[in-house]
Design an enzyme around this catalytic site. Structure first.
Site: not given
Ligand code: AMP
Length: 114
Positions: A100, A93, A102
């Protein structure tokens, strides 16, 4: 990295709701929250995936975890419970290729995850 969206957030080149920052990491609320609390903890230095993090970054990874627990406390989740998630590569995912954590909380989560 110049084009990485999370590097841009760390450099304040694009806006984000930053809830914590120090020399090594930034924590900001997810733009597409999947729970009442959904905050991301990122290192300021760029690593595309957890596969790219070497043993020399052990302290940084530990710091990310501790910052996540600190934000959980700040957001009132400490006693209620919360989930920490790290997705590595597309099949898990991962959609943003800057590592990062979550931090998710404020509702009940299913297990196993989907
Ligand atoms: P993943 O799918 O584990 O790579 O998580 C990436 C996360 O980054 C997702 O939950 C997105 O909603 C979040 N995301 C993407 N762009 C931004 C942004 N500009 N500001 C805050 N969150 C973001």
């Amino acid at each position: 990295m110049a084009e990485c969206i999370f590097c841009k957030i760390a450099r304040k080149e694009i806006p984000a709701k930053i809830v914590y920052e120090d020399r090594q990491v930034v924590a900001f609320d997810d733009i597409n929250a999947q729970a009442p609390v959904h905050t991301l903890v990122i290192p300021k230095s760029h690593f595309a995936t957890f596969n790219d993090v070497g043993a020399e970054e052990e302290a940084l990874l530990g710091h990310m975890m501790l910052v996540a627990t600190r934000v959980a406390r700040d957001k009132g989740l400490h006693d209620k419970g919360y989930r920490l998630v790290a997705n590595c590569l597309e099949s898990a995912g991962q959609s943003v290729f800057h590592i990062h954590l979550h931090l998710l909380g404020g509702r009940r989560f299913a297990w196993p995850p989907g």
